[in-house]
Design an enzyme around this catalytic site. Sequence first.
Site, PDB file in Angstrom:
ATOM      1  N   LYS A  99       0.852  -1.189   0.000  1.00  0.00           N
ATOM      2  CA  LYS A  99       0.000   0.000   0.000  1.00  0.00           C
ATOM      3  C   LYS A  99       0.882   1.231   0.000  1.00  0.00           C
ATOM      4  O   LYS A  99       1.662   1.452   0.924  1.00  0.00           O
ATOM      5  CB  LYS A  99      -0.924   0.005   1.224  1.00  0.00           C
ATOM      6  CG  LYS A  99      -1.874   1.196   1.251  1.00  0.00           C
ATOM      7  CD  LYS A  99      -2.874   1.095   2.384  1.00  0.00           C
ATOM      8  CE  LYS A  99      -3.863   2.245   2.353  1.00  0.00           C
ATOM      9  NZ  LYS A  99      -4.868   2.161   3.434  1.00  0.00           N
ATOM     10  N   ASP A 204     -14.588   5.333   9.007  1.00  0.00           N
ATOM     11  CA  ASP A 204     -14.904   5.100   7.591  1.00  0.00           C
ATOM     12  C   ASP A 204     -15.299   3.638   7.404  1.00  0.00           C
ATOM     13  O   ASP A 204     -14.856   2.970   6.469  1.00  0.00           O
ATOM     14  CB  ASP A 204     -13.702   5.457   6.716  1.00  0.00           C
ATOM     15  CG  ASP A 204     -14.101   5.668   5.264  1.00  0.00           C
ATOM     16  OD1 ASP A 204     -15.306   5.783   4.992  1.00  0.00           O
ATOM     17  OD2 ASP A 204     -13.214   5.717   4.398  1.00  0.00           O
TER      18      ASP A 204
END
Length: 443
Positions: A99, A204
């Site tokens: 990532k 989130d």
Amino acid sequence: MGMKNHEIVPSELIASIANLRHGGCYKILRQLVQHKLVAYDHQKGIRGYHLTYSGYDYLALKSLSGQDVVYSVGNQIGVGKESDIYIVADAEETQLVLKLHRLGRICFRKVKEKRDYLRNRRSASWLYLSRLAAEREFSFLKALYDRGFPVPEPIALNRHAIVMALVDGHPMCQVRDVINPAKVYTECMDLIVQLAKMGLIHGDFNEFNLIVDAKDHITVIDLPQMVSTSHENAEYYFNRDVVCIQTWFRKRYNFSSTDRPYLKDIVCESAVDVEMKASGFTKELKEEFERLVMNIDPNQEQETFTDSEEGESDEEGEWSSEEEGEEEEVVEAVPEVSHLKISTDEEEDESSSEDDLGSEDELNNKEHQAFRDQKKQALKAKSHVYKASKNTAVDKDTIKKKVKQIEAKKKLKRNVVRKGEKAQINREKRDARSEIKGADNWF
């Protein structure tokens, strides 16, 4: 190293840092610019170069390959407003996930409003903000994985790159149907509650950040925006996560349920938000919590926890890994604060029974009992903090009403201006007609 104190680094400074002649340095910089690893720029008469995200990627990959973490890079499997996801493999051909944080994209540039990476600092480069985001996410992954929470296993961190284990599954947004929607819904709500018991809120928690495997088990990803349950808007963020799951299951899986958790009903069992210094857990709350747990004297000198000092330490170590070209070692960003953990009631009962069976010294038993009482008091204090933060939470309905009132006032003002403009035009037309009529009569 030059970008630590410069937005644009002059070629003379680059040659001085790299111990190269100016002509040789210029030739290398020209090649780097051709490969888009470095960009040439000039602002207000200053000419120089700055590092691009591609160059930052290569620096991170070189360090990771030197640590035998990444051996090969495969396809891109995901892209978001803050990061890019790639498939990589180690020397044993074990597939992993890389990532790369990418802050600064056009679709998401309100970092100061949405994130608190900068703390009290005014500004920083996008590369440095990406590095801070990666460090925060890696620390959260490490802390939650060590506690058995379903997150990918963190493997390595370097600059703005995180290497983690590959999860076998698909994002929930791509799953059209599940075997038992009620079971998956319950598991999602349980994960939200487990996070709150650790003192954290995801912020989130939606279908894009949940991975579903073949057995309908959930794995949570994307953690840098997590906040503490002591945050002033903690209840708002908690309710938003819950409503996102309810709305998704109603739309996609035609499943609706009124069973949902509430933040006021959850009691914190551990202080992960303190260990990770999550957003919303202030210095005062940290000192009060430590004093209740460890019976620390408030007048005693303690380690400072100011945001300004953190910013200074970050600035000093911002580009340290590039200073001499050495390979970076993987540094775990999780501080060891084991004494801040609060045990549950069941663990206290088990520990008390073990003390009764195996203790021989009555004095030790009394000390253990006093220590458990202190932890219970700390647990009660933590619940009081939640109640206090609940009262200061932002009311979503109130915000909507205020927005509607402002829009109505703006609309009314526009209508008044339009009416005034029309009246002025009509008056000018009447005056013009009267002048023309008077001129005709004169002739």
